[in-house]
Design an enzyme around this catalytic site. Sequence first.
Site, PDB file in Angstrom:
ATOM      1  CD  GLU A  51      -2.802  -1.064   2.528  1.00  0.00           C
ATOM      2  OE1 GLU A  51      -2.719  -0.400   3.409  1.00  0.00           O
ATOM      3  OE2 GLU A  51      -3.822  -2.058   2.344  1.00  0.00           O
ATOM      4  CG  ASP A 111     -12.718  -8.930   1.732  1.00  0.00           C
ATOM      5  OD1 ASP A 111     -12.497  -8.018   0.826  1.00  0.00           O
ATOM      6  OD2 ASP A 111     -12.349  -8.808   3.169  1.00  0.00           O
ATOM      7  CG  HIS A 138      -9.960  -5.996   0.540  1.00  0.00           C
ATOM      8  ND1 HIS A 138     -10.286  -6.901   1.365  1.00  0.00           N
ATOM      9  CD2 HIS A 138      -8.676  -5.572   0.811  1.00  0.00           C
ATOM     10  CE1 HIS A 138      -9.035  -7.277   1.918  1.00  0.00           C
ATOM     11  NE2 HIS A 138      -8.139  -6.235   1.562  1.00  0.00           N
ATOM     12  CD  GLU A 162      -4.685  -7.932   1.761  1.00  0.00           C
ATOM     13  OE1 GLU A 162      -5.418  -7.130   2.357  1.00  0.00           O
ATOM     14  OE2 GLU A 162      -3.659  -7.575   1.920  1.00  0.00           O
ATOM     15  CG  ASN A 167      -0.552  -6.947  -1.442  1.00  0.00           C
ATOM     16  OD1 ASN A 167      -1.374  -7.820  -2.376  1.00  0.00           O
ATOM     17  ND2 ASN A 167      -1.142  -6.729  -0.364  1.00  0.00           N
TER      18      ASN A 167
HETATM   19  C1  XIL Z   1      -6.364  -6.520   8.270  1.00  0.00           C
HETATM   20  C2  XIL Z   1      -6.748  -7.641   9.383  1.00  0.00           C
HETATM   21  O1  XIL Z   1      -7.653  -8.593   8.468  1.00  0.00           O
HETATM   22  C3  XIL Z   1      -7.331  -6.871  10.754  1.00  0.00           C
HETATM   23  O2  XIL Z   1      -7.668  -8.087  11.372  1.00  0.00           O
HETATM   24  C4  XIL Z   1      -6.384  -5.920  11.000  1.00  0.00           C
HETATM   25  O3  XIL Z   1      -7.082  -5.617  12.079  1.00  0.00           O
HETATM   26  C5  XIL Z   1      -6.117  -5.063   9.907  1.00  0.00           C
HETATM   27  O4  XIL Z   1      -5.629  -5.438   8.845  1.00  0.00           O
HETATM   28  N1  XIL Z   1      -4.942  -4.738   3.524  1.00  0.00           N
HETATM   29  C6  XIL Z   1      -3.961  -5.658   4.095  1.00  0.00           C
HETATM   30  C7  XIL Z   1      -4.326  -6.455   5.279  1.00  0.00           C
HETATM   31  O5  XIL Z   1      -3.037  -5.587   3.554  1.00  0.00           O
HETATM   32  O6  XIL Z   1      -3.283  -6.503   5.871  1.00  0.00           O
HETATM   33  C8  XIL Z   1      -5.351  -6.020   6.187  1.00  0.00           C
HETATM   34  O7  XIL Z   1      -5.793  -6.991   7.158  1.00  0.00           O
HETATM   35  C9  XIL Z   1      -6.631  -5.559   5.236  1.00  0.00           C
HETATM   36  C10 XIL Z   1      -6.145  -4.342   4.240  1.00  0.00           C
END
Ligand code: XIL
Length: 473
Positions: A172, A281, A250, A279, A214
Site C-alpha cells: 500500500e 473478499d 476488497h 486478499e 501489494n
Molecule cells: C487487516 C486484518 O484483516 C485485520 O485483522 C487487522 O485488524 C487490520 O488489517 N489490507 C491489508 C491487510 O494488506 O493486512 C489488512 O488486514 C486488510 C487491508
Amino acid sequence: MDKMLARGSGSGSTARPRPRAVLLSMVAGAAVVAATVAVASSASAGTTLGASAAESGRYFGTAVAANKLSDSTYVGILNREFNMVTPENEMKWDATEPSQGQFNYTSADRIVSHAQANGMRVRGHALAWHSQQPGWAQNLSGSALRQAMVNHVTQVATHYRGKIYAWDVVNEAFADGTSGARRDSNLQRTGNDWIEVAFRTARAADPGAKLCYNDYNTDGQNAKSNAVYAMVQDFKARGVPIDCVGFQSHFNSASPVPSDYQANLQRFANLGVDVQITELDIEGSGTTQADNYGRVVRACLAVSRCTGITVWGIRDTDSWRASGTPLLFDGSGNKKPAYTAVLNALNGGGTPPPTTTPPATTPPPTTAPPTTPPPSGSGCTATLALNQWQGGFVTYVRVTAGANPINGWTVVLTLPGGAAITNTWSAQPSGTTGTVNFRNVDYNGQLGAGASTEFGFQGTGVGPSGTATCTAR
Ligand code: XIL
C-alpha cells in the site's frame, strides 16, 4: 435477477443429485460413489478449492489467524479447502518486532508450522508498510527509520528463509485518487527509493522467495494502478528485483469488481511479473455475491501468469469486515453460494501458468537505465533515464560527484514543450514546466568523491532524456 436465481438453483440442487441417486443404487461404497460423481461431472474437476485451483497449476489460499488454530471447525475447513496461507496479522511489523531489535515470531511460526504440516505454502505479509507499525517505528524518521526498515526486512526474511512462497515486500505505498503519487508516510519521507531498497534487501535475505508489491484500489486501470504499473516497469528496466504484484481485491457496492479487472491483471503480467489476488473478499450475499466471485476467479484463470487467489478469511465471522458477510463460508462453516461459484469457476478450466517466462509485450523504456559516469574533475554530472508512456513519464536523474566531495548540487534541465511535472522526489524543483532547477534535499546533498544519488520526477506529456547540467557546491 429472477432468471439468474433460477439458473443458479437449477444447476446446484437439481442436476447434481440425480446421477448420485442412480449410482447409489448401482454401487455399495460411499467413497466410490463420491469419486465416480466427481469424474462424471468433469474429467478434471476437483472437489475442494485447493485441488481445483491446482488443476491449472494455481493455488487457493486464505488469510489465517493464529488464535483460531484451536477452533476445530475453522481448522477443518482450512485443511480441507486451502493450499496456501497468509498470516492475517502475525507477520506484520508490530507483531514481529514489538520493540526495536527484539523479534517475536511465536504466532507467525505457529501458522507456518501448521501450513508445513498440512502441505500448504505460505505468503508472507507484509515486510514494509505504513500501517500496523510498532510505536517505536512510528516515532522514527529519516535515516534511523530507513535503517530500522532494512534491519526489519533482513531479520524477518532471514528467519523465514526458504519457507515463504512469496513475500508482500511493500504494501500500500501509493495514494488513492487521481494524483498517481506515492502515499505520504514516514517510510516515504525517508526517500523515494525506500521501496526498491526494501526489495533489494528482501532478495538478499531470502533469494528463493518471490517478491511482490501489494495494494488495493489497483484492481482496475486507474491513476493509482497506472502509477504502480510505472514503478514495476521501471523496476524491471533497472533490474530492481520484483517478481509479482498482488491485487488485494476488497470489493463491495462502493468498490465493485472493475469491468477491466482481467485486462488490468493482464497488463501487469505483460510486464514480466506474476500477478496474484491476495486478499479477496466481496461484501454481499446470494447470487449477486456468487456471480462476483465467479467473475474474479475467471479473470485470474484467463491470465496465465495469475498464479493464485487468496481469500481474506474463512467464515464470514472471521472477516475483518464481518458485517458485510464477504467470504465463502457462513458463520457456521457452511458453504455459501459464493463457494459453489468459485469451485465451479475453478473447475471450468483456464490457461495454465507457463513454465517459462513469456516475453513482455510492452515496449522497453526509450532510453537505457542510467549508468554511473566516471568522475571527471570536480563538480558533478547528471544522467537521465526516461520511462515514457502514452501521455506521461517518469524521469530518473543520477547525480554523481566528480573527483572531489561536494556539499550540494543543482541540476538544470529543460522539459520539452507541453510537458509538466506533477510530482518530484528526493529533490526540490523550482517550477513545473520549461527550464527547471532541481536542488538537493537535506539528506542527499553531500556526496563523496565519485559517489552518486538519484532523484526523480513524474509528469504529463513527453519527458526529458539524455544529460543535464549539474552544478556542485
Ligand atoms: C487487516 C486484518 O484483516 C485485520 O485483522 C487487522 O485488524 C487490520 O488489517 N489490507 C491489508 C491487510 O494488506 O493486512 C489488512 O488486514 C486488510 C487491508
